[in-house]
Design a protein around this motif. Structure first.
Motif, PDB file in Angstrom:
ATOM      1  N   LEU A 175      -3.004  13.125  21.028  1.00  0.00           N
ATOM      2  CA  LEU A 175      -3.122  11.768  21.169  1.00  0.00           C
ATOM      3  C   LEU A 175      -4.342  11.576  19.937  1.00  0.00           C
ATOM      4  N   ALA A 176      -5.347  12.498  20.173  1.00  0.00           N
ATOM      5  CA  ALA A 176      -6.488  12.339  18.951  1.00  0.00           C
ATOM      6  C   ALA A 176      -5.812  12.584  17.647  1.00  0.00           C
ATOM      7  N   LEU A 177      -4.855  13.466  17.466  1.00  0.00           N
ATOM      8  CA  LEU A 177      -4.350  13.942  16.257  1.00  0.00           C
ATOM      9  C   LEU A 177      -3.402  12.773  15.757  1.00  0.00           C
ATOM     10  N   GLY A 178      -2.507  12.248  16.794  1.00  0.00           N
ATOM     11  CA  GLY A 178      -1.841  11.078  16.245  1.00  0.00           C
ATOM     12  C   GLY A 178      -2.563  10.158  15.744  1.00  0.00           C
ATOM     13  N   LEU A 179      -3.615   9.695  16.425  1.00  0.00           N
ATOM     14  CA  LEU A 179      -4.736   8.611  16.009  1.00  0.00           C
ATOM     15  C   LEU A 179      -4.854   8.778  14.488  1.00  0.00           C
ATOM     16  N   ILE A 180      -5.445   9.880  14.389  1.00  0.00           N
ATOM     17  CA  ILE A 180      -6.034  10.373  12.914  1.00  0.00           C
ATOM     18  C   ILE A 180      -4.872  10.356  11.901  1.00  0.00           C
ATOM     19  N   ARG A 181      -3.645  10.441  12.229  1.00  0.00           N
ATOM     20  CA  ARG A 181      -2.470  10.406  11.334  1.00  0.00           C
ATOM     21  C   ARG A 181      -2.276   8.981  10.974  1.00  0.00           C
ATOM     22  N   TYR A 182      -2.306   8.253  12.149  1.00  0.00           N
ATOM     23  CA  TYR A 182      -2.262   6.797  11.916  1.00  0.00           C
ATOM     24  C   TYR A 182      -3.093   6.159  11.033  1.00  0.00           C
ATOM     25  N   VAL A 183      -4.290   6.671  11.121  1.00  0.00           N
ATOM     26  CA  VAL A 183      -5.507   5.985  10.422  1.00  0.00           C
ATOM     27  C   VAL A 183      -5.483   6.317   9.024  1.00  0.00           C
ATOM     28  N   VAL A 184      -5.012   7.894   8.779  1.00  0.00           N
ATOM     29  CA  VAL A 184      -4.945   8.253   7.453  1.00  0.00           C
ATOM     30  C   VAL A 184      -3.449   7.630   6.707  1.00  0.00           C
ATOM     31  N   PHE A 185      -2.316   7.206   7.635  1.00  0.00           N
ATOM     32  CA  PHE A 185      -1.329   6.564   6.930  1.00  0.00           C
ATOM     33  C   PHE A 185      -1.650   5.200   6.583  1.00  0.00           C
ATOM     34  N   LEU A 186      -2.395   4.370   7.473  1.00  0.00           N
ATOM     35  CA  LEU A 186      -2.795   3.078   7.169  1.00  0.00           C
ATOM     36  C   LEU A 186      -3.810   2.833   5.991  1.00  0.00           C
ATOM     37  N   PHE A 187      -4.855   3.757   5.742  1.00  0.00           N
ATOM     38  CA  PHE A 187      -5.661   3.807   4.831  1.00  0.00           C
ATOM     39  C   PHE A 187      -4.806   4.312   3.476  1.00  0.00           C
ATOM     40  N   SER A 188      -3.958   5.274   3.667  1.00  0.00           N
ATOM     41  CA  SER A 188      -3.085   5.641   2.223  1.00  0.00           C
ATOM     42  C   SER A 188      -2.124   4.440   1.819  1.00  0.00           C
ATOM     43  N   THR A 189      -1.618   4.176   2.585  1.00  0.00           N
ATOM     44  CA  THR A 189      -0.544   3.082   2.446  1.00  0.00           C
ATOM     45  C   THR A 189      -1.197   1.739   1.813  1.00  0.00           C
ATOM     46  N   THR A 190      -2.171   1.404   2.462  1.00  0.00           N
ATOM     47  CA  THR A 190      -3.034   0.221   1.932  1.00  0.00           C
ATOM     48  C   THR A 190      -3.446   0.488   0.480  1.00  0.00           C
ATOM     49  N   CYS A 191      -4.339   1.902   0.028  1.00  0.00           N
ATOM     50  CA  CYS A 191      -4.626   1.882  -1.121  1.00  0.00           C
ATOM     51  C   CYS A 191      -3.274   2.227  -2.102  1.00  0.00           C
ATOM     52  N   HIS A 192      -1.981   2.621  -1.694  1.00  0.00           N
ATOM     53  CA  HIS A 192      -0.898   2.652  -2.680  1.00  0.00           C
ATOM     54  C   HIS A 192      -0.593   1.094  -2.951  1.00  0.00           C
ATOM     55  N   GLU A 193      -0.564   0.247  -1.873  1.00  0.00           N
ATOM     56  CA  GLU A 193      -0.176  -1.045  -2.001  1.00  0.00           C
ATOM     57  C   GLU A 193      -1.079  -1.933  -2.909  1.00  0.00           C
ATOM     58  N   ALA A 194      -2.333  -1.560  -2.759  1.00  0.00           N
ATOM     59  CA  ALA A 194      -3.456  -2.368  -3.322  1.00  0.00           C
ATOM     60  C   ALA A 194      -3.374  -2.065  -4.779  1.00  0.00           C
ATOM     61  N   ALA A 195      -3.057  -0.747  -5.270  1.00  0.00           N
ATOM     62  CA  ALA A 195      -2.838   0.038  -6.330  1.00  0.00           C
ATOM     63  C   ALA A 195      -1.665  -0.700  -7.363  1.00  0.00           C
ATOM     64  N   HIS A 196      -0.609  -1.129  -6.499  1.00  0.00           N
ATOM     65  CA  HIS A 196       0.338  -1.918  -7.253  1.00  0.00           C
ATOM     66  C   HIS A 196      -0.051  -3.193  -7.637  1.00  0.00           C
ATOM     67  N   ALA A 197      -0.457  -3.772  -6.543  1.00  0.00           N
ATOM     68  CA  ALA A 197      -0.940  -5.258  -6.716  1.00  0.00           C
ATOM     69  C   ALA A 197      -2.020  -5.182  -7.862  1.00  0.00           C
ATOM     70  N   LEU A 198      -2.840  -4.418  -7.869  1.00  0.00           N
ATOM     71  CA  LEU A 198      -3.911  -4.402  -9.122  1.00  0.00           C
ATOM     72  C   LEU A 198      -3.578  -4.133 -10.574  1.00  0.00           C
ATOM     73  N   ALA A 199      -2.514  -3.270 -10.454  1.00  0.00           N
ATOM     74  CA  ALA A 199      -1.811  -2.992 -11.712  1.00  0.00           C
ATOM     75  C   ALA A 199      -0.998  -4.409 -12.234  1.00  0.00           C
ATOM     76  N   ALA A 200      -0.252  -4.893 -10.908  1.00  0.00           N
ATOM     77  CA  ALA A 200       0.612  -6.065 -11.572  1.00  0.00           C
ATOM     78  C   ALA A 200      -0.417  -7.156 -11.949  1.00  0.00           C
ATOM     79  N   LYS A 201      -1.680  -7.375 -11.367  1.00  0.00           N
ATOM     80  CA  LYS A 201      -2.565  -8.361 -11.922  1.00  0.00           C
ATOM     81  C   LYS A 201      -2.843  -7.961 -13.245  1.00  0.00           C
ATOM     82  N   LEU A 202      -3.374  -6.672 -13.470  1.00  0.00           N
ATOM     83  CA  LEU A 202      -3.881  -6.437 -14.693  1.00  0.00           C
ATOM     84  C   LEU A 202      -2.705  -6.558 -15.819  1.00  0.00           C
ATOM     85  N   GLY A 203      -1.182  -6.597 -15.529  1.00  0.00           N
ATOM     86  CA  GLY A 203      -0.286  -6.659 -16.309  1.00  0.00           C
ATOM     87  C   GLY A 203       0.172  -8.185 -16.650  1.00  0.00           C
TER      88      GLY A 203
END
Length: 199
Positions: A6-34
């Motif tokens: 359960l603890a490992l699953g929670l860590i995996r989900y938190v990392v997934f959420l953070f990583s996916t957020t960074c991924h999409e925020a980078a798309h959004a920032l690059a689009a804004k700059l473009g």
């Protein structure tokens, strides 16, 4: 499900959420700059996961948590809105926007790698006896160092997977749109029209 899983699953989900957020925020920032303000106006040039979750609640919350609870692999998705007319007018800018997401994942791989080496140098972490994708490093002593070791291991391996997977030249993955960077401008515009036709 054991408390450890359960603890490992929670860590995996938190990392997934953070990583996916960074991924999409980078798309959004690059689009804004473009020159495309669509994702910016939707609040997605942000490391706050809430705007991204609002856009894709199934892909960012329900499916990944269901996969974890059923013992499956971490799966999920997210997206950043963009103006298709902007993409058609500026296919190269759109291609750079596509590459920004995987670039964010590879940046997180580097950060995780550096922190793993810092932890080893500080004597908090050590190389494991047996290497696995969820056990790239282990703590010298139990406690918070164990959480840190698991977090950094998952951060490194999950972002490496996300970065490489998203570069596959298959729609709707980022690598498909990024191919336009390898083409002359006129051909890039035709590629973009072709890409929109099969999505």
């Amino acid at each position: 499900m054991t408390p450890e899983l359960l603890a490992l699953g929670l860590i995996r989900y938190v990392v997934f959420l953070f990583s996916t957020t960074c991924h999409e925020a980078a798309h959004a920032l690059a689009a804004k700059l473009g020159g495309d303000m669509t994702a910016f106006e939707a609040g997605q040039v942000s490391l706050n996961p809430i705007p991204h979750i609002r856009r894709e609640p199934f892909g960012m919350v329900m499916v990944p948590l269901l996969a974890l609870l059923t013992g499956g692999a971490m799966i999920g998705w997210a997206s950043a809105p963009y103006d298709p007319r902007w993409q058609q007018r500026f296919p190269r800018r759109a291609a750079w926007m596509s590459l920004a997401g995987p670039a964010a994942n590879f940046a997180l791989v580097v950060v995780a790698g550096v922190l793993i080496h810092v932890g080893i140098a500080a004597g908090v972490l050590q190389a494991p006896e047996r290497l696995s994708s969820l056990n790239l490093v282990e703590p010298v002593h139990a406690g918070m160092a164990d959480v840190l070791a698991r977090f950094l291991s998952v951060l490194f391996s999950l972002n490496l997977l996300l970065g490489v997977f998203n570069l596959l030249p298959v729609p709707p993955l980022d690598g498909f749109s990024a191919i336009a960077l390898l083409m002359p401008a006129s051909m890039a515009s035709r590629w973009d029209r072709f890409a929109h036709g099969i999505r």
